[in-house]
Design a protein around this motif. Structure first.
Motif, PDB file in Angstrom:
ATOM      1  N   GLU A  20       6.268  -2.339  12.525  1.00 51.34           N
ATOM      2  CA  GLU A  20       6.137  -3.846  12.269  1.00 51.34           C
ATOM      3  C   GLU A  20       4.955  -4.007  11.259  1.00 51.34           C
ATOM      4  O   GLU A  20       5.041  -5.084  10.313  1.00 51.34           O
ATOM      5  N   TRP A  28       5.660  -5.900   7.400  1.00 51.34           N
ATOM      6  CA  TRP A  28       4.937  -7.207   6.965  1.00 51.34           C
ATOM      7  C   TRP A  28       4.515  -6.773   5.749  1.00 51.34           C
ATOM      8  O   TRP A  28       4.451  -7.496   4.742  1.00 51.34           O
ATOM      9  N   LEU A  67       4.593 -14.142  10.279  1.00 47.46           N
ATOM     10  CA  LEU A  67       4.000 -12.846  11.000  1.00 47.46           C
ATOM     11  C   LEU A  67       4.101 -12.820  12.260  1.00 47.46           C
ATOM     12  O   LEU A  67       4.348 -11.449  12.712  1.00 47.46           O
ATOM     13  N   ARG A 100      -2.912  -9.350  13.973  1.00 47.88           N
ATOM     14  CA  ARG A 100      -2.320 -10.328  12.910  1.00 47.88           C
ATOM     15  C   ARG A 100      -3.448 -10.926  11.758  1.00 47.88           C
ATOM     16  O   ARG A 100      -3.200 -11.152  10.617  1.00 47.88           O
ATOM     17  N   THR A 133       7.482 -11.050  12.757  1.00 49.84           N
ATOM     18  CA  THR A 133       7.632  -9.742  12.187  1.00 49.84           C
ATOM     19  C   THR A 133       6.922  -8.679  13.085  1.00 49.84           C
ATOM     20  O   THR A 133       7.288  -7.634  13.334  1.00 49.84           O
ATOM     21  N   THR A 134       5.671  -9.198  13.735  1.00 48.55           N
ATOM     22  CA  THR A 134       5.018  -8.226  14.770  1.00 48.55           C
ATOM     23  C   THR A 134       5.166  -8.658  16.013  1.00 48.55           C
ATOM     24  O   THR A 134       4.264  -8.612  16.775  1.00 48.55           O
ATOM     25  N   LYS A 186       7.031  -7.149   3.076  1.00 45.27           N
ATOM     26  CA  LYS A 186       7.195  -8.618   2.725  1.00 45.27           C
ATOM     27  C   LYS A 186       6.103  -9.407   1.779  1.00 45.27           C
ATOM     28  O   LYS A 186       6.566 -10.115   0.987  1.00 45.27           O
TER      29      LYS A 186
END
Length: 362
Positions: free
Chosen positions: A248, A252, A204, A217, A207-208, A255
């Motif tokens: 972003e 996520w 995570l 998050r 990804t961010t 995903k």
């Protein structure tokens, strides 16, 4: 008798005077100093005189604390507070003083934990590299300590917990390193659930990477995707930052298999219609969209990158992704746009190998 939780509640409501009065009734100097620091941090934007007075009182109380471990915690926390409040010199002095207290701790295990506590506060104060180095020192202390095996495992686990806690408080770009070390520890200790949790946090944070605050998050981990988008819209003033942050989030969500990612992706591109992008953000958008598999959109960004080397890297990434999904003709077409002849040749060879493998598998 007042509790620390009571103080926190009053601070959250902005009732600073009441919180100070309640904290002043505490008999334990450690608890009292800790509470004064909490009040100071809560009041930092609105009551500067109160903040300085409370931190001065907390420092005075630290001299009454006898246990070296407690002193390490309190001085580290005071140092963190001063760093946050823009007093870097005093923060450095207090961190140095906390480090001196560690040498007074006789137990190897307790000394390792105290070092990790110092590392945690260094990280939160913005000293990322120093924090990581100090965590590594703590880990080395624990490994080399002569003690019962189970006790050693408990101490190493506590260090990993502090590493994770530090990551949880940092923005994604800084959190990755702390999470990765914590994951490595839990994985080696075969604590599978904790390792799995950390693996997800690492993914995570990566990804961010550009705009993943702790709040964003946390929301994404809990599946509160719209809350994350609203937080971005509320906290990021620059529309370019908002665009990358929403990309972003969509990445996520994809995903995680959340089909709503398409709506969030469209929201990002609706924003893009009203703004321009710097070359660095064009590069970021191309990279995120390539990873997402949004290759047609990624290609449109890639060809707009001004830096020739970065443009070639972006085009190569898109070409490889196209080849991975067996779109070999398109992959070769994108590879043909690359200006670096050596990179173009290597990429063409790789696409040919991938095509041959696909043919043999078929």
């Amino acid at each position: 008798m007042a509790s620390h939780d009571d103080i926190i509640i009053l601070v959250s409501k902005g009732l600073f005077e009441e919180a100070v009065n309640l904290a002043s009734e505490m008999g334990d100097p450690l608890e009292q100093a800790d509470s004064f620091i909490d009040i100071a941090l809560g009041a930092k934007g609105s009551h500067p005189e109160l903040v300085q007075d409370l931190l001065a009182k907390a420092l005075k109380l630290s001299k009454k604390v006898k246990d070296p471990q407690d002193k390490v915690y309190l001085k580290s926390r005071l140092a963190y507070a001063h760093a946050v409040l823009g007093n870097p010199e005093l923060a450095s002095e207090l961190f140095d003083s906390a480090a001196e207290e560690i040498a007074k701790i006789k137990s190897d295990g307790e000394r390792a934990v105290a070092t990790a506590v110092l590392a945690y506060h260094l990280a939160l104060a913005g000293f990322k590299d120093e924090g990581l180095d100090t965590f590594n020192e703590a880990f080395d202390m624990a490994i080399s300590a002569e003690m019962d095996y189970r006790k050693k495992l408990d101490i190493i686990t506590e260090i990993a917990n502090l590493l994770e806690a530090a990551g949880d408080e940092l923005n994604s770009s800084d959190a990755v390193g702390f999470y990765e070390i914590a994951y490595d520890i839990f994985d080696k200790l075969r604590i599978s659930q904790r390792a799995a949790d950390l693996e997800k946090k690492v993914e995570l944070a990566k990804t961010t990477y550009h705009h993943g605050t702790p709040e964003i998050r946390s929301a994404l981990l809990e599946g509160r995707y719209q809350f994350a988008v609203k937080t971005v819209e509320k906290t990021l003033k620059d529309p370019q930052d908002r665009f990358i942050a929403i990309l972003e989030i969509a990445h996520w969500m994809k995903k995680m298999g959340a089909l709503e990612y398409l709506e969030v992706l469209e929201e990002a591109f609706h924003l893009l219609e009203r703004i321009g992008l710097s070359d660095s953000n064009v590069q970021r958008a191309a990279a995120i969209l390539t990873e997402m598999g949004e290759l047609e959109r990624a290609l449109r960004f890639a060809v707009d990158i001004k830096d020739p080397e970065k443009k070639d890297e972006a085009l190569a990434a898109v070409a490889l992704k196209l080849a991975e999904r067996k779109d070999f003709t398109e992959a070769r077409g994108v590879a043909g746009l690359i200006s670096d002849p050596m990179l173009k040749a290597r990429l063409s060879e790789e696409i040919a190998r991938m095509e041959e493998r696909a043919r043999l598998e078929f």
